[in-house]
Design an enzyme around this catalytic site. Structure first.
Site, PDB file in Angstrom:
ATOM      1  N   ASP A 157      29.044  25.269  32.719  1.00 12.07           N
ATOM      2  CA  ASP A 157      28.981  26.282  33.783  1.00 12.07           C
ATOM      3  C   ASP A 157      29.483  25.800  35.129  1.00 12.07           C
ATOM      4  O   ASP A 157      29.045  26.274  36.173  1.00 12.07           O
ATOM      5  CB  ASP A 157      27.524  26.744  33.910  1.00 12.07           C
ATOM      6  CG  ASP A 157      26.571  25.571  34.072  1.00 12.07           C
ATOM      7  OD1 ASP A 157      27.027  24.483  34.485  1.00 12.07           O
ATOM      8  OD2 ASP A 157      25.373  25.728  33.771  1.00 12.07           O
ATOM      9  N   GLU A 170      27.969  24.971  24.670  1.00 12.42           N
ATOM     10  CA  GLU A 170      26.732  25.207  25.440  1.00 12.42           C
ATOM     11  C   GLU A 170      26.756  26.630  26.029  1.00 12.42           C
ATOM     12  O   GLU A 170      26.494  26.853  27.215  1.00 12.42           O
ATOM     13  CB  GLU A 170      26.550  24.162  26.548  1.00 12.42           C
ATOM     14  CG  GLU A 170      25.137  24.110  27.110  1.00 12.42           C
ATOM     15  CD  GLU A 170      25.005  23.121  28.269  1.00 12.42           C
ATOM     16  OE1 GLU A 170      24.638  21.977  28.015  1.00 12.42           O
ATOM     17  OE2 GLU A 170      25.270  23.513  29.422  1.00 12.42           O
ATOM     18  N   GLU A 198      26.239  28.362  39.096  1.00 10.76           N
ATOM     19  CA  GLU A 198      26.399  28.124  37.658  1.00 10.76           C
ATOM     20  C   GLU A 198      26.054  29.342  36.800  1.00 10.76           C
ATOM     21  O   GLU A 198      26.679  29.570  35.759  1.00 10.76           O
ATOM     22  CB  GLU A 198      25.539  26.922  37.223  1.00 10.76           C
ATOM     23  CG  GLU A 198      26.069  25.575  37.717  1.00 10.76           C
ATOM     24  CD  GLU A 198      25.677  25.246  39.145  1.00 10.76           C
ATOM     25  OE1 GLU A 198      24.891  26.015  39.764  1.00 10.76           O
ATOM     26  OE2 GLU A 198      26.147  24.220  39.675  1.00 10.76           O
ATOM     27  N   HIS A 218      20.525  17.311  42.582  1.00 13.83           N
ATOM     28  CA  HIS A 218      21.834  17.623  43.177  1.00 13.83           C
ATOM     29  C   HIS A 218      22.126  19.116  43.320  1.00 13.83           C
ATOM     30  O   HIS A 218      23.216  19.505  43.734  1.00 13.83           O
ATOM     31  CB  HIS A 218      22.951  17.002  42.327  1.00 13.83           C
ATOM     32  CG  HIS A 218      23.059  17.606  40.956  1.00 13.83           C
ATOM     33  ND1 HIS A 218      23.740  18.777  40.717  1.00 13.83           N
ATOM     34  CD2 HIS A 218      22.560  17.229  39.772  1.00 13.83           C
ATOM     35  CE1 HIS A 218      23.665  19.074  39.440  1.00 13.83           C
ATOM     36  NE2 HIS A 218      22.948  18.162  38.835  1.00 13.83           N
ATOM     37  N   ARG A 232      22.877  22.863  44.310  1.00 18.22           N
ATOM     38  CA  ARG A 232      23.323  23.492  45.566  1.00 18.22           C
ATOM     39  C   ARG A 232      22.262  24.357  46.224  1.00 18.22           C
ATOM     40  O   ARG A 232      22.139  24.401  47.446  1.00 18.22           O
ATOM     41  CB  ARG A 232      24.546  24.370  45.274  1.00 18.22           C
ATOM     42  CG  ARG A 232      25.845  23.686  45.493  1.00 18.22           C
ATOM     43  CD  ARG A 232      27.017  24.628  45.258  1.00 18.22           C
ATOM     44  NE  ARG A 232      28.243  24.001  45.691  1.00 18.22           N
ATOM     45  CZ  ARG A 232      28.790  22.931  45.122  1.00 18.22           C
ATOM     46  NH1 ARG A 232      28.202  22.372  44.092  1.00 18.22           N
ATOM     47  NH2 ARG A 232      29.898  22.408  45.591  1.00 18.22           N
ATOM     48  N   HIS A 239      23.210  11.178  43.811  1.00 11.87           N
ATOM     49  CA  HIS A 239      24.474  11.908  43.630  1.00 11.87           C
ATOM     50  C   HIS A 239      25.332  11.744  44.885  1.00 11.87           C
ATOM     51  O   HIS A 239      24.804  11.807  46.011  1.00 11.87           O
ATOM     52  CB  HIS A 239      24.130  13.384  43.385  1.00 11.87           C
ATOM     53  CG  HIS A 239      25.281  14.222  42.919  1.00 11.87           C
ATOM     54  ND1 HIS A 239      26.347  14.538  43.725  1.00 11.87           N
ATOM     55  CD2 HIS A 239      25.539  14.810  41.725  1.00 11.87           C
ATOM     56  CE1 HIS A 239      27.205  15.288  43.043  1.00 11.87           C
ATOM     57  NE2 HIS A 239      26.735  15.463  41.815  1.00 11.87           N
TER      58      HIS A 239
HETATM   59  C1  UD1 Z   1      28.970  19.968  40.087  1.00 14.55           C
HETATM   60  C2  UD1 Z   1      28.722  21.296  39.378  1.00 14.55           C
HETATM   61  C3  UD1 Z   1      27.290  21.395  38.871  1.00 14.55           C
HETATM   62  C4  UD1 Z   1      26.918  20.170  38.051  1.00 14.55           C
HETATM   63  C5  UD1 Z   1      27.193  18.922  38.867  1.00 14.55           C
HETATM   64  C6  UD1 Z   1      26.902  17.713  38.027  1.00 14.55           C
HETATM   65  C7  UD1 Z   1      29.990  23.194  40.251  1.00 14.55           C
HETATM   66  C8  UD1 Z   1      30.002  24.359  41.153  1.00 14.55           C
HETATM   67  N1  UD1 Z   1      28.906  22.399  40.308  1.00 14.55           N
HETATM   68  O1  UD1 Z   1      28.211  19.979  41.283  1.00 14.55           O
HETATM   69  O2  UD1 Z   1      27.144  22.546  38.062  1.00 14.55           O
HETATM   70  O3  UD1 Z   1      25.555  20.249  37.710  1.00 14.55           O
HETATM   71  O4  UD1 Z   1      28.569  18.911  39.242  1.00 14.55           O
HETATM   72  O5  UD1 Z   1      26.782  16.558  38.796  1.00 14.55           O
HETATM   73  O6  UD1 Z   1      30.930  22.993  39.516  1.00 14.55           O
HETATM   74  N2  UD1 Z   1      31.489  13.486  44.614  1.00 14.55           N
HETATM   75  C9  UD1 Z   1      32.043  12.227  44.696  1.00 14.55           C
HETATM   76  N3  UD1 Z   1      32.331  11.566  43.530  1.00 14.55           N
HETATM   77  C10 UD1 Z   1      32.103  12.100  42.310  1.00 14.55           C
HETATM   78  C11 UD1 Z   1      31.525  13.363  42.244  1.00 14.55           C
HETATM   79  C12 UD1 Z   1      31.233  14.048  43.409  1.00 14.55           C
HETATM   80  O7  UD1 Z   1      32.262  11.696  45.765  1.00 14.55           O
HETATM   81  O8  UD1 Z   1      32.403  11.437  41.296  1.00 14.55           O
HETATM   82  C13 UD1 Z   1      31.163  14.196  45.868  1.00 14.55           C
HETATM   83  C14 UD1 Z   1      32.423  14.709  46.587  1.00 14.55           C
HETATM   84  O9  UD1 Z   1      32.231  14.664  47.958  1.00 14.55           O
HETATM   85  C15 UD1 Z   1      32.486  16.169  46.110  1.00 14.55           C
HETATM   86  C16 UD1 Z   1      31.003  16.499  46.096  1.00 14.55           C
HETATM   87  O10 UD1 Z   1      30.348  15.340  45.590  1.00 14.55           O
HETATM   88  O11 UD1 Z   1      33.242  16.982  46.953  1.00 14.55           O
HETATM   89  C17 UD1 Z   1      30.634  17.726  45.318  1.00 14.55           C
HETATM   90  O12 UD1 Z   1      31.184  17.723  44.011  1.00 14.55           O
HETATM   91  P1  UD1 Z   1      31.282  19.124  43.209  1.00 14.55           P
HETATM   92  O13 UD1 Z   1      31.790  18.860  41.845  1.00 14.55           O
HETATM   93  O14 UD1 Z   1      31.998  20.127  44.015  1.00 14.55           O
HETATM   94  O15 UD1 Z   1      29.792  19.617  43.153  1.00 14.55           O
HETATM   95  P2  UD1 Z   1      28.503  18.986  42.474  1.00 14.55           P
HETATM   96  O16 UD1 Z   1      27.390  19.164  43.435  1.00 14.55           O
HETATM   97  O17 UD1 Z   1      28.807  17.619  41.978  1.00 14.55           O
HETATM   98  N1  UDP Z   2      23.470  10.626  34.268  1.00 15.31           N
HETATM   99  C1  UDP Z   2      24.189   9.418  34.313  1.00 15.31           C
HETATM  100  N2  UDP Z   2      23.992   8.570  35.377  1.00 15.31           N
HETATM  101  C2  UDP Z   2      23.135   8.861  36.395  1.00 15.31           C
HETATM  102  C3  UDP Z   2      22.432  10.100  36.354  1.00 15.31           C
HETATM  103  C4  UDP Z   2      22.633  10.960  35.295  1.00 15.31           C
HETATM  104  O1  UDP Z   2      24.963   9.119  33.396  1.00 15.31           O
HETATM  105  O2  UDP Z   2      22.993   8.044  37.312  1.00 15.31           O
HETATM  106  C5  UDP Z   2      23.700  11.536  33.134  1.00 15.31           C
HETATM  107  C6  UDP Z   2      22.455  12.112  32.472  1.00 15.31           C
HETATM  108  O3  UDP Z   2      21.996  11.273  31.444  1.00 15.31           O
HETATM  109  C7  UDP Z   2      22.958  13.448  31.938  1.00 15.31           C
HETATM  110  C8  UDP Z   2      24.036  13.852  32.924  1.00 15.31           C
HETATM  111  O4  UDP Z   2      24.366  12.677  33.664  1.00 15.31           O
HETATM  112  O5  UDP Z   2      23.578  13.308  30.665  1.00 15.31           O
HETATM  113  C9  UDP Z   2      23.540  14.940  33.833  1.00 15.31           C
HETATM  114  O6  UDP Z   2      24.466  15.151  34.854  1.00 15.31           O
HETATM  115  P1  UDP Z   2      24.094  15.907  36.184  1.00 15.31           P
HETATM  116  O7  UDP Z   2      22.626  15.798  36.426  1.00 15.31           O
HETATM  117  O8  UDP Z   2      25.028  15.382  37.230  1.00 15.31           O
HETATM  118  O9  UDP Z   2      24.535  17.401  35.889  1.00 15.31           O
HETATM  119  P2  UDP Z   2      23.800  18.637  35.178  1.00 15.31           P
HETATM  120  O10 UDP Z   2      23.381  18.209  33.829  1.00 15.31           O
HETATM  121  O11 UDP Z   2      22.663  19.043  36.062  1.00 15.31           O
HETATM  122  O12 UDP Z   2      24.863  19.688  35.170  1.00 15.31           O
END
Ligand code: UD1
Ligand code: UDP
Length: 374
Positions: free
Chosen positions: A98, A120, A134, A213, A215, A245
């Site tokens: 999602d 999923e 999501e 994490h 939003r 995160h």
């Molecule tokens: C995204 C997903 C959320 C998911 C989450 C898992 C959307 C709208 N949200 O949210 O559903 O649960 O990922 O973690 O798609 N960033 C880094 N390095 C990384 C990853 C993220 O620096 O490897 C930082 C960056 O500043 C980036 C910000 O996090 O712009 C947000 O990343 P983004 O993928 O937009 O949103 P998440 O909150 O990670």
């Molecule tokens: N996870 C990881 N390292 C971490 C924290 C989480 O590998 O430091 C894994 C966790 O086991 C799970 C996945 O990341 O499989 C969950 O990702 P996240 O919480 O970012 O996203 P969501 O599942 O909420 O979309």
């Protein structure tokens, strides 16, 4: 002719849940020609997973921007995906979950008139604001998908109620459980090691692992979560490890309110195997993560979920997950109950697999094959 299957993903959880599936399809080259395109909506956290599963994408769009908005990521993604479909001409596109990548991947496939498989599928809270965005992403993706892989009968029933023909739905279990059971068993029997020196943990204290994490909790919600963690850390019998995160909306409050507190270890996101190892060592998990909610029961860990609503009710009904929202007092009270009441704790630490049995990838592969042959 093998089915040309294009996997599209971009974030950590999509990668954890799709790498086992694409690995499985790759093991059947007579049936599948597998291509992998990553948007890199996440950069570092995606690369951690690609490395763990030894997956090398065919196309890496490298789209992440620091502090990206939903507008920025979705518009850049859709534009970047057009040539990918033109070049690779897949028979089927596979998306998961999602995220923005999920929605844009499905929309791009729809525009390219390529059938879509949704892994999923069918999770719902029926509240478009929780989780945001999501819930909308998965509803729209479900509307576009041609073949749906709900993890559980509950998720399948949601799709059927929305008018999806039942013969297009295949209950497969969640492929994230394939990953966690593989790692859990490997850590237990010594074929895998996490490579992390855990000697900084105090074995005399009970370990609480925290991740957050979402939003919809940015701002007041995160302040409240952090204040609760700080209060819990004042107890001498607990130790908190929190892989933070990298989103700036998370980093800011967490570092401001929790850095330098004794009993709290703020660390960078862990690679997948070490994170599963950390969860195994935990007394309980406090999280708003979808994936952690699914993995916790397989590891026998009670989970307090920092949300008001969940699209994963199965473990709540089984009693191993409790929704506690983001209210500071409620988080502290519910955690203290679990820390102080051994009988309740023992009831919650049930080992069970409501989300899958470790064979989802094989079922998804068989379902794709039989569906496309028809
Ligand atoms: C995204 C997903 C959320 C998911 C989450 C898992 C959307 C709208 N949200 O949210 O559903 O649960 O990922 O973690 O798609 N960033 C880094 N390095 C990384 C990853 C993220 O620096 O490897 C930082 C960056 O500043 C980036 C910000 O996090 O712009 C947000 O990343 P983004 O993928 O937009 O949103 P998440 O909150 O990670
Ligand atoms: N996870 C990881 N390292 C971490 C924290 C989480 O590998 O430091 C894994 C966790 O086991 C799970 C996945 O990341 O499989 C969950 O990702 P996240 O919480 O970012 O996203 P969501 O599942 O909420 O979309």
């Amino acid at each position: 002719m093998p089915i040309r299957t294009l996997f599209l993903f971009g974030t950590r959880p999509e990668a954890i849940k799709l790498c086992p599936v694409l690995r499985h399809l790759q093991s059947e080259p007579e049936h599948f020609d597998v291509k992998v395109c990553v948007t890199a909506q996440h950069r570092q956290m995606l690369d951690q997973v690609l490395e763990a599963f030894r997956v090398k994408p065919d196309v890496d769009l490298d789209l992440m921007l620091p502090g990206q908005t939903l507008f920025q990521s979705s518009s850049r993604m859709l534009a970047a995906l057009e040539p990918v479909f033109k070049d690779l001409k897949p028979d089927l596109a596979i998306v998961q979950g999602d995220t923005t990548t999920t929605l844009c991947g499905a929309l791009a496939a729809f525009y390219a008139r390529v059938p879509i498989g949704h892994v999923e599928a069918g999770l719902r809270t029926w509240d478009m604001a929780q989780p945001f965005p999501e819930e909308m992403n998965r509803v729209l993706t479900g509307r576009m998908a041609d073949i749906h892989f709900p993890a559980t009968p509950w998720a399948q029933a949601n799709l059927v109620r929305e008018g999806v023909p039942v013969e297009r739905t295949f209950v497969t279990g969640n492929s994230g459980i394939d990953a966690v059971l593989y790692v859990r068993d490997g850590l237990e029997n010594g074929t895998l090691t996490s490579g992390v020196d855990w000697s900084f943990l105090n074995p005399a204290k009970r370990l609480i692992v925290v991740t957050a994490h979402r939003r919809e909790s940015f701002g007041a919600g995160f302040e409240s979560i952090c204040r609760a963690i700080a209060r819990l850390a004042a107890r001498e019998d607990v130790e908190i490890v929190y892989p933070v995160h990298p989103n700036p909306n998370v980093q800011d409050p967490v570092n401001r309110l929790l850095a330098n507190l004794s009993n709290v270890h703020l660390i960078a996101p862990l690679d997948y195997i070490p994170f599963v190892d950390l969860m195994r060592r935990a007394y309980l998990l406090i999280t708003d993560s979808g994936g952690v909610q699914e993995e916790g029961p397989s590891l026998g860990k009670p989970i307090l979920v920092l949300r008001e609503k969940t699209e994963r009710p199965e473990a709540v009904e089984a009693g191993t997950v409790k929704l506690v929202g983001t209210d500071e007092n409620r988080i502290v009270i519910e955690t203290e109950i679990l820390l102080n009441d051994v009988v309740l704790y023992d009831r919650m630490k049930l080992v069970h697999n409501p989300y899958g049995d470790g064979h989802a990838s094989a079922r998804i592969s068989a379902a794709i094959h039989s569906f496309l042959r028809k």
